[in-house]
Structure formats: C-alpha cells, structure tokens
Design a protein around this motif. Structure first.
Motif, PDB file in Angstrom:
ATOM      1  N   MET A 126       0.832  -1.231  -0.050  1.00 22.45           N
ATOM      2  CA  MET A 126       0.035  -0.155   0.024  1.00 22.45           C
ATOM      3  C   MET A 126       0.775   1.409   0.004  1.00 22.45           C
ATOM      4  SD  MET A 126      -3.017  -0.685  -0.323  1.00 22.45           S
ATOM      5  CE  MET A 126      -3.854   1.013   0.271  1.00 22.45           C
ATOM      6  N   ALA A 127       1.994   1.285   0.704  1.00 28.18           N
ATOM      7  CA  ALA A 127       2.872   2.254   0.928  1.00 28.18           C
ATOM      8  C   ALA A 127       3.602   2.702  -0.624  1.00 28.18           C
ATOM      9  CB  ALA A 127       4.015   2.197   1.770  1.00 28.18           C
ATOM     10  N   LYS A 128       3.873   1.621  -1.368  1.00 26.31           N
ATOM     11  CA  LYS A 128       4.230   1.693  -2.848  1.00 26.31           C
ATOM     12  C   LYS A 128       3.152   2.359  -3.733  1.00 26.31           C
ATOM     13  CE  LYS A 128       5.721  -2.663  -3.128  1.00 26.31           C
ATOM     14  NZ  LYS A 128       6.466  -3.865  -3.664  1.00 26.31           N
ATOM     15  N   LYS A 129       1.773   1.825  -3.429  1.00 26.25           N
ATOM     16  CA  LYS A 129       0.978   2.478  -4.169  1.00 26.25           C
ATOM     17  C   LYS A 129       0.484   4.039  -3.735  1.00 26.25           C
ATOM     18  CE  LYS A 129      -1.659  -1.740  -4.892  1.00 26.25           C
ATOM     19  NZ  LYS A 129      -2.974  -2.512  -4.874  1.00 26.25           N
ATOM     20  N   CYS A 130       0.881   4.353  -2.602  1.00 34.31           N
ATOM     21  CA  CYS A 130       0.719   5.719  -2.253  1.00 34.31           C
ATOM     22  C   CYS A 130       1.774   6.406  -2.920  1.00 34.31           C
ATOM     23  CB  CYS A 130       0.993   5.813  -0.573  1.00 34.31           C
ATOM     24  SG  CYS A 130      -0.653   5.174   0.101  1.00 34.31           S
ATOM     25  N   ASN A 188       3.369   5.880  -5.768  1.00 36.67           N
ATOM     26  CA  ASN A 188       2.955   5.952  -7.307  1.00 36.67           C
ATOM     27  C   ASN A 188       1.810   7.058  -7.245  1.00 36.67           C
ATOM     28  OD1 ASN A 188       4.856   4.109  -7.858  1.00 36.67           O
ATOM     29  ND2 ASN A 188       3.248   2.608  -7.826  1.00 36.67           N
ATOM     30  N   THR A 189       1.034   7.072  -6.607  1.00 33.73           N
ATOM     31  CA  THR A 189      -0.211   8.063  -6.504  1.00 33.73           C
ATOM     32  C   THR A 189       0.401   9.353  -6.349  1.00 33.73           C
ATOM     33  OG1 THR A 189      -1.725   6.373  -5.980  1.00 33.73           O
ATOM     34  CG2 THR A 189      -2.378   8.823  -5.822  1.00 33.73           C
ATOM     35  N   ALA A 190       1.472   9.729  -5.369  1.00 30.68           N
ATOM     36  CA  ALA A 190       1.841  10.909  -5.283  1.00 30.68           C
ATOM     37  C   ALA A 190       2.811  11.289  -6.163  1.00 30.68           C
ATOM     38  CB  ALA A 190       2.715  10.862  -3.882  1.00 30.68           C
ATOM     39  N   ARG A 191       3.323  10.270  -6.833  1.00 27.65           N
ATOM     40  CA  ARG A 191       4.365  10.991  -7.911  1.00 27.65           C
ATOM     41  C   ARG A 191       3.653  11.143  -9.163  1.00 27.65           C
ATOM     42  NH1 ARG A 191       9.779   7.396  -6.498  1.00 27.65           N
ATOM     43  NH2 ARG A 191      10.093   8.789  -4.721  1.00 27.65           N
ATOM     44  N   ALA A 248      -1.632  11.213  -0.069  1.00 25.13           N
ATOM     45  CA  ALA A 248      -0.753   9.930  -0.288  1.00 25.13           C
ATOM     46  C   ALA A 248       0.757  10.006   0.379  1.00 25.13           C
ATOM     47  CB  ALA A 248      -0.597  10.006  -1.868  1.00 25.13           C
ATOM     48  N   TRP A 249       1.242  11.124   0.273  1.00 24.87           N
ATOM     49  CA  TRP A 249       2.574  11.255   1.207  1.00 24.87           C
ATOM     50  C   TRP A 249       2.654  11.069   2.504  1.00 24.87           C
ATOM     51  CZ3 TRP A 249       6.480  10.182  -1.635  1.00 24.87           C
ATOM     52  CH2 TRP A 249       6.734  10.661  -2.875  1.00 24.87           C
ATOM     53  N   GLU A 250       1.147  11.568   3.130  1.00 24.93           N
ATOM     54  CA  GLU A 250       0.904  11.230   4.455  1.00 24.93           C
ATOM     55  C   GLU A 250       0.790   9.749   4.794  1.00 24.93           C
ATOM     56  OE1 GLU A 250      -2.044  12.529   7.586  1.00 24.93           O
ATOM     57  OE2 GLU A 250      -1.769  14.193   6.084  1.00 24.93           O
ATOM     58  N   MET A 251      -0.052   9.341   3.927  1.00 23.59           N
ATOM     59  CA  MET A 251      -0.463   7.889   4.217  1.00 23.59           C
ATOM     60  C   MET A 251       0.874   6.930   4.108  1.00 23.59           C
ATOM     61  SD  MET A 251      -2.749   5.534   5.252  1.00 23.59           S
ATOM     62  CE  MET A 251      -4.053   6.708   5.119  1.00 23.59           C
ATOM     63  N   CYS A 252       1.588   7.452   2.986  1.00 19.55           N
ATOM     64  CA  CYS A 252       2.826   6.369   2.927  1.00 19.55           C
ATOM     65  C   CYS A 252       3.826   6.476   3.985  1.00 19.55           C
ATOM     66  CB  CYS A 252       3.658   7.105   1.637  1.00 19.55           C
ATOM     67  SG  CYS A 252       5.136   6.237   1.342  1.00 19.55           S
ATOM     68  N   SER A 301      11.483   6.861  -1.014  1.00 20.94           N
ATOM     69  CA  SER A 301      10.027   7.417  -0.948  1.00 20.94           C
ATOM     70  C   SER A 301      10.159   8.998  -0.470  1.00 20.94           C
ATOM     71  CB  SER A 301       9.171   6.592  -0.151  1.00 20.94           C
ATOM     72  OG  SER A 301       9.562   6.536   1.213  1.00 20.94           O
ATOM     73  N   GLY A 302      11.073   9.455  -0.375  1.00 22.41           N
ATOM     74  CA  GLY A 302      11.033  11.011   0.143  1.00 22.41           C
ATOM     75  C   GLY A 302      10.198  11.790  -0.748  1.00 22.41           C
ATOM     76  N   LYS A 303       9.580  12.680   0.040  1.00 19.59           N
ATOM     77  CA  LYS A 303       8.598  13.650  -0.877  1.00 19.59           C
ATOM     78  C   LYS A 303       9.595  14.567  -1.324  1.00 19.59           C
ATOM     79  CE  LYS A 303       4.789  17.018   0.082  1.00 19.59           C
ATOM     80  NZ  LYS A 303       4.225  17.557   1.284  1.00 19.59           N
TER      81      LYS A 303
END
Length: 75
Positions: free
Chosen positions: A3-7, A9-12, A24-28, A69-71
C-alpha cells in the motif's frame, strides 16, 4: 508495504490532484512507520533462524523504500 508503494506511485503521478498527492505522502509515511513497528515486534519474537532472516530482509527492503520514497521538494 504494498500500500505504501501504491501511495508513492499516486503521489508521484502528475495526473493526481495536489490534495491527493499530499494525502498519499502522508499515508505513505504512516504505512511505513506501521510496517517498521510490526517488523521490529516480529524480530523480537522470532526464534527460527529462517524467520529472522526473512524479517531482516524485509526490514532492509523497508529501509530502501523509505530512502526512495522521500517527498520531492518544490523546485
């Protein structure tokens, strides 16, 4: 971690709205923290050498995922 990987991908995704990207970044971050806690508990309670090996392997993957996964900063 899936799920973190999906977040990530969504954030990017350039098609995602800014509100969705922020969520998405927060949830990740929350998902990765939760996974880290779970792996640490599993490692503390593991007795089987094979189990310990796979938990450590997952912890290493988690650490790599946290690094990548850094923002991104606004440029």
């Amino acid at each position: 971690m899936d799920m973190a990987k999906k977040c990530i991908n969504t954030a990017r995704d350039y098609k995602s709205k800014p509100e969705i990207k922020a969520w998405a970044w927060e949830m990740c971050g929350e998902l990765l923290e939760e996974a880290e806690r779970d792996f640490n508990v599993a490692l503390e309670n593991a007795e089987n050498p094979n189990g310990i090996f796979f938990i450590e392997k997952n912890i290493n993957f988690l650490n790599d995922l946290k690094q990548t996964s850094g923002k991104p900063s606004n440029r």
